[in-house]
Design a protein around this motif. Structure first.
Motif, PDB file in Angstrom:
ATOM      1  N   LEU B  67       0.803  -1.229   0.103  1.00  0.00           N
ATOM      2  CA  LEU B  67       0.129   0.117  -0.014  1.00  0.00           C
ATOM      3  C   LEU B  67       0.783   1.405   0.099  1.00  0.00           C
ATOM      4  CD1 LEU B  67      -2.916  -0.767   2.488  1.00  0.00           C
ATOM      5  CD2 LEU B  67      -2.974   0.012   0.104  1.00  0.00           C
ATOM      6  N   LEU B  68       1.992   1.246   0.832  1.00  0.00           N
ATOM      7  CA  LEU B  68       2.791   2.577   0.915  1.00  0.00           C
ATOM      8  C   LEU B  68       3.473   2.683  -0.533  1.00  0.00           C
ATOM      9  CD1 LEU B  68       4.166   2.010   4.520  1.00  0.00           C
ATOM     10  CD2 LEU B  68       3.043   4.102   3.620  1.00  0.00           C
ATOM     11  N   MET B  69       3.900   1.594  -1.163  1.00  0.00           N
ATOM     12  CA  MET B  69       4.689   1.462  -2.216  1.00  0.00           C
ATOM     13  C   MET B  69       3.745   2.024  -3.355  1.00  0.00           C
ATOM     14  SD  MET B  69       7.582   1.391  -3.815  1.00  0.00           S
ATOM     15  CE  MET B  69       8.646   0.393  -3.041  1.00  0.00           C
ATOM     16  N   ALA B  70       2.603   1.684  -3.462  1.00  0.00           N
ATOM     17  CA  ALA B  70       1.469   2.173  -4.586  1.00  0.00           C
ATOM     18  C   ALA B  70       1.160   3.705  -4.059  1.00  0.00           C
ATOM     19  CB  ALA B  70       0.319   1.311  -3.958  1.00  0.00           C
ATOM     20  N   ALA B  71       1.006   4.047  -2.904  1.00  0.00           N
ATOM     21  CA  ALA B  71       0.643   5.557  -2.606  1.00  0.00           C
ATOM     22  C   ALA B  71       2.101   6.387  -2.889  1.00  0.00           C
ATOM     23  CB  ALA B  71       0.624   5.501  -1.144  1.00  0.00           C
ATOM     24  N   PHE B  72       2.976   5.909  -2.672  1.00  0.00           N
ATOM     25  CA  PHE B  72       4.208   6.597  -3.130  1.00  0.00           C
ATOM     26  C   PHE B  72       4.340   6.627  -4.614  1.00  0.00           C
ATOM     27  CE2 PHE B  72       8.900   6.904  -4.565  1.00  0.00           C
ATOM     28  CZ  PHE B  72       9.053   8.019  -4.005  1.00  0.00           C
ATOM     29  N   VAL B  73       4.148   5.774  -5.468  1.00  0.00           N
ATOM     30  CA  VAL B  73       4.234   5.869  -6.856  1.00  0.00           C
ATOM     31  C   VAL B  73       2.998   6.697  -7.371  1.00  0.00           C
ATOM     32  CG1 VAL B  73       4.212   4.411  -8.976  1.00  0.00           C
ATOM     33  CG2 VAL B  73       5.495   3.588  -7.018  1.00  0.00           C
ATOM     34  N   LEU B  74       1.902   6.495  -6.847  1.00  0.00           N
ATOM     35  CA  LEU B  74       1.045   7.311  -7.529  1.00  0.00           C
ATOM     36  C   LEU B  74       0.778   8.704  -7.113  1.00  0.00           C
ATOM     37  CD1 LEU B  74      -2.349   4.851  -7.248  1.00  0.00           C
ATOM     38  CD2 LEU B  74      -0.512   5.354  -9.145  1.00  0.00           C
ATOM     39  N   THR B  75       1.132   9.026  -5.848  1.00  0.00           N
ATOM     40  CA  THR B  75       1.326  10.240  -5.351  1.00  0.00           C
ATOM     41  C   THR B  75       2.656  11.127  -6.076  1.00  0.00           C
ATOM     42  OG1 THR B  75       0.586   9.636  -3.160  1.00  0.00           O
ATOM     43  CG2 THR B  75       1.394  11.895  -3.337  1.00  0.00           C
ATOM     44  N   ALA B  76       3.644  10.348  -6.372  1.00  0.00           N
ATOM     45  CA  ALA B  76       4.666  11.052  -7.051  1.00  0.00           C
ATOM     46  C   ALA B  76       4.454  11.139  -8.479  1.00  0.00           C
ATOM     47  CB  ALA B  76       5.887  10.061  -6.907  1.00  0.00           C
ATOM     48  N   ALA B 111       0.652   5.280 -17.809  1.00  0.00           N
ATOM     49  CA  ALA B 111       1.312   4.105 -18.233  1.00  0.00           C
ATOM     50  C   ALA B 111       2.209   3.608 -16.989  1.00  0.00           C
ATOM     51  CB  ALA B 111       2.073   4.238 -19.410  1.00  0.00           C
ATOM     52  N   ALA B 112       2.966   4.448 -16.607  1.00  0.00           N
ATOM     53  CA  ALA B 112       4.010   4.245 -15.361  1.00  0.00           C
ATOM     54  C   ALA B 112       3.115   3.544 -13.984  1.00  0.00           C
ATOM     55  CB  ALA B 112       4.585   5.339 -15.081  1.00  0.00           C
ATOM     56  N   GLY B 113       1.882   4.540 -13.683  1.00  0.00           N
ATOM     57  CA  GLY B 113       0.968   4.040 -12.945  1.00  0.00           C
ATOM     58  C   GLY B 113       0.473   2.538 -12.822  1.00  0.00           C
ATOM     59  N   SER B 114      -0.162   2.487 -14.085  1.00  0.00           N
ATOM     60  CA  SER B 114      -0.757   1.057 -14.520  1.00  0.00           C
ATOM     61  C   SER B 114       0.445  -0.051 -14.403  1.00  0.00           C
ATOM     62  CB  SER B 114      -1.301   1.028 -15.919  1.00  0.00           C
ATOM     63  OG  SER B 114      -2.133   2.126 -15.921  1.00  0.00           O
ATOM     64  N   VAL B 115       1.571   0.236 -14.882  1.00  0.00           N
ATOM     65  CA  VAL B 115       2.595  -0.929 -15.105  1.00  0.00           C
ATOM     66  C   VAL B 115       3.177  -1.120 -13.319  1.00  0.00           C
ATOM     67  CG1 VAL B 115       5.187  -1.237 -15.423  1.00  0.00           C
ATOM     68  CG2 VAL B 115       3.618  -0.314 -17.025  1.00  0.00           C
ATOM     69  N   SER B 116       3.190  -0.104 -12.544  1.00  0.00           N
ATOM     70  CA  SER B 116       3.589  -0.220 -11.141  1.00  0.00           C
ATOM     71  C   SER B 116       2.331  -1.097 -10.342  1.00  0.00           C
ATOM     72  CB  SER B 116       4.019   1.187 -10.371  1.00  0.00           C
ATOM     73  OG  SER B 116       5.068   1.930 -11.230  1.00  0.00           O
ATOM     74  N   LEU B 117       1.363  -0.613 -10.618  1.00  0.00           N
ATOM     75  CA  LEU B 117       0.261  -1.262  -9.686  1.00  0.00           C
ATOM     76  C   LEU B 117       0.253  -2.686 -10.110  1.00  0.00           C
ATOM     77  CD1 LEU B 117      -2.786   1.393  -9.472  1.00  0.00           C
ATOM     78  CD2 LEU B 117      -1.081   0.766  -7.690  1.00  0.00           C
ATOM     79  N   PHE B 118       0.188  -3.016 -11.477  1.00  0.00           N
ATOM     80  CA  PHE B 118       0.102  -4.253 -11.885  1.00  0.00           C
ATOM     81  C   PHE B 118       1.504  -5.232 -11.398  1.00  0.00           C
ATOM     82  CE2 PHE B 118       1.754  -7.436 -14.930  1.00  0.00           C
ATOM     83  CZ  PHE B 118       0.836  -8.412 -15.066  1.00  0.00           C
ATOM     84  N   ALA B 119       2.430  -4.536 -11.330  1.00  0.00           N
ATOM     85  CA  ALA B 119       3.779  -5.159 -10.701  1.00  0.00           C
ATOM     86  C   ALA B 119       3.152  -5.489  -9.033  1.00  0.00           C
ATOM     87  CB  ALA B 119       4.846  -4.455 -10.880  1.00  0.00           C
ATOM     88  N   LEU B 120       2.957  -4.550  -8.561  1.00  0.00           N
ATOM     89  CA  LEU B 120       2.603  -4.726  -7.046  1.00  0.00           C
ATOM     90  C   LEU B 120       1.445  -5.696  -6.635  1.00  0.00           C
ATOM     91  CD1 LEU B 120       2.890  -0.974  -5.676  1.00  0.00           C
ATOM     92  CD2 LEU B 120       4.313  -3.033  -5.312  1.00  0.00           C
ATOM     93  N   LEU B 121       0.351  -5.864  -7.635  1.00  0.00           N
ATOM     94  CA  LEU B 121      -0.508  -6.829  -7.536  1.00  0.00           C
ATOM     95  C   LEU B 121       0.142  -8.258  -7.687  1.00  0.00           C
ATOM     96  CD1 LEU B 121      -3.554  -5.527  -9.285  1.00  0.00           C
ATOM     97  CD2 LEU B 121      -3.548  -6.148  -7.040  1.00  0.00           C
ATOM     98  N   ARG B 122       0.891  -8.361  -8.676  1.00  0.00           N
ATOM     99  CA  ARG B 122       1.662  -9.586  -9.174  1.00  0.00           C
ATOM    100  C   ARG B 122       2.571 -10.011  -7.897  1.00  0.00           C
ATOM    101  NH1 ARG B 122       5.470 -10.161 -14.067  1.00  0.00           N
ATOM    102  NH2 ARG B 122       5.325 -12.297 -14.490  1.00  0.00           N
ATOM    103  N   ILE B 123       2.975  -9.076  -7.477  1.00  0.00           N
ATOM    104  CA  ILE B 123       3.986  -9.653  -6.347  1.00  0.00           C
ATOM    105  C   ILE B 123       3.238 -10.059  -5.005  1.00  0.00           C
ATOM    106  CG2 ILE B 123       5.552  -8.602  -4.429  1.00  0.00           C
ATOM    107  CD1 ILE B 123       6.621  -6.525  -6.683  1.00  0.00           C
ATOM    108  N   ALA B 124       2.223  -9.366  -4.884  1.00  0.00           N
ATOM    109  CA  ALA B 124       1.153  -9.518  -3.766  1.00  0.00           C
ATOM    110  C   ALA B 124       0.691 -11.002  -3.843  1.00  0.00           C
ATOM    111  CB  ALA B 124      -0.004  -8.570  -3.580  1.00  0.00           C
ATOM    112  N   ALA B 125       0.533 -11.404  -5.126  1.00  0.00           N
ATOM    113  CA  ALA B 125      -0.064 -12.834  -5.489  1.00  0.00           C
ATOM    114  C   ALA B 125       1.115 -13.986  -5.706  1.00  0.00           C
ATOM    115  CB  ALA B 125      -0.924 -12.621  -6.542  1.00  0.00           C
ATOM    116  N   PHE B 126       2.274 -13.588  -5.391  1.00  0.00           N
ATOM    117  CA  PHE B 126       3.427 -14.419  -5.688  1.00  0.00           C
ATOM    118  C   PHE B 126       3.353 -15.535  -4.805  1.00  0.00           C
ATOM    119  CE2 PHE B 126       7.905 -15.349  -5.885  1.00  0.00           C
ATOM    120  CZ  PHE B 126       7.881 -15.398  -7.295  1.00  0.00           C
TER     121      PHE B 126
END
Lengths: 142, 126
Positions: B67-76, B111-126
């Motif tokens: 959540l914090l990483m998603a918040a950081f990426v999206l806010t940035a 694009a950067a936001g979608s890629v980052s969120l997708f990566a985080l979802l994929r990591i969470a499901a890992f």
């Protein structure tokens, strides 16, 4: 008819021109202002590397190794140092911008001093990050 | 000097600048939010530097870290889009290039936001 036409903004017209940026001695505050903007643009590009880092991690060992193969080279490390410095700088300078917005820190002497301080501290932050990594003090989440 | 537009209406939305103080205010709000988020980000990246992919996956798979990483990426990204808009406004003066650059910034940010969120979802499901 060989005379230069008397148009506004033409130096030959003998009219005083608004002083151009290039004739000023650059005060520290001018340097910090433009550097804040340059680091902001640089960090915007840096987020793309962050997105790549996240995708690389999600790809497992192959992605992780591919990321490190590129970033653990002299140009890669230079880019990372640049991002570390830009983040430190933009963060410190940004805090000052927020203070300015609240009405603090406009004194001429103080803002000159803070400008030098922000430059110095930002390099310390970047150097500190790299020293921590190289001396083995990073990686504490393992 | 009379105008069909009331001062309140102008302040709220469409004044001479088309958007009032909304842009300025959002830039400040995202900046303030990025102060703690950046400090957390530095803590996270320093903590993962020199480790391995398993450590990074385990760390980012934890809900609070994701959540914090998603918040950081999206806010940035939001803050970057606002800042880049000001830079474009200041230095680009032809309508065509300006619109093109605004589009480029917005598409890149999405694009950067979608890629980052997708990566985080994929990591969470890992």
């Amino acid at each position: 008819m060989a005379d230069t036409p008397q148009t506004p903004g033409n130096p030959a017209a003998g009219r005083p021109l608004s002083p151009h940026m290039t004739i000023y001695r650059w005060p520290a505050t001018m340097m910090t202002s433009i550097t804040h903007r340059i680091t902001g643009v640089g960090l915007s590009l840096g987020i793309l590397i962050l997105a790549w880092w996240l995708i690389a991690i999600s790809n497992g060992p192959d992605g992780w190794n591919a990321f490190h193969a590129v970033m653990n080279t002299p140009p890669g490390l230079l880019v990372l140092f640049g991002i570390a410095w830009a983040l430190g700088y933009h963060l410190l300078s940004g805090l000052r911008h927020l203070a300015w917005d609240l009405g603090y820190g406009f004194d001429k002497k103080l803002s000159e001093r803070n400008s030098v301080l922000i430059f110095g501290l930002s390099f310390l932050v970047a150097a500190g990050i790299f020293v921590l990594v190289w001396t083995g003090h990073a990686g504490y989440l393992q | 000097m009379s105008s069909a537009q009331s001062p309140l209406r102008r302040t709220r939305n469409l004044g001479a600048s088309h958007s009032g103080t909304g842009h300025f205010w959002r830039e400040r709000i995202t900046a303030a939010a990025l102060v703690p988020l950046s400090l957390w980000f530095l803590y996270a990246v320093l903590g993962l530097a020199g480790t391995n992919v398993v450590t990074a996956l385990r760390f980012l798979a934890l809900p609070w870290n994701a959540l914090l990483m998603a918040a950081f990426v999206l806010t940035a990204l939001y803050h970057a889009a606002l800042g880049l808009q000001v830079v474009i406004d200041d230095y680009v003066h032809t309508a065509g290039s300006k619109i093109l650059l605004f589009l480029l910034v917005r598409i890149s940010v999405i694009a950067a936001g979608s890629v980052s969120l997708f990566a985080l979802l994929r990591i969470a499901a890992f």
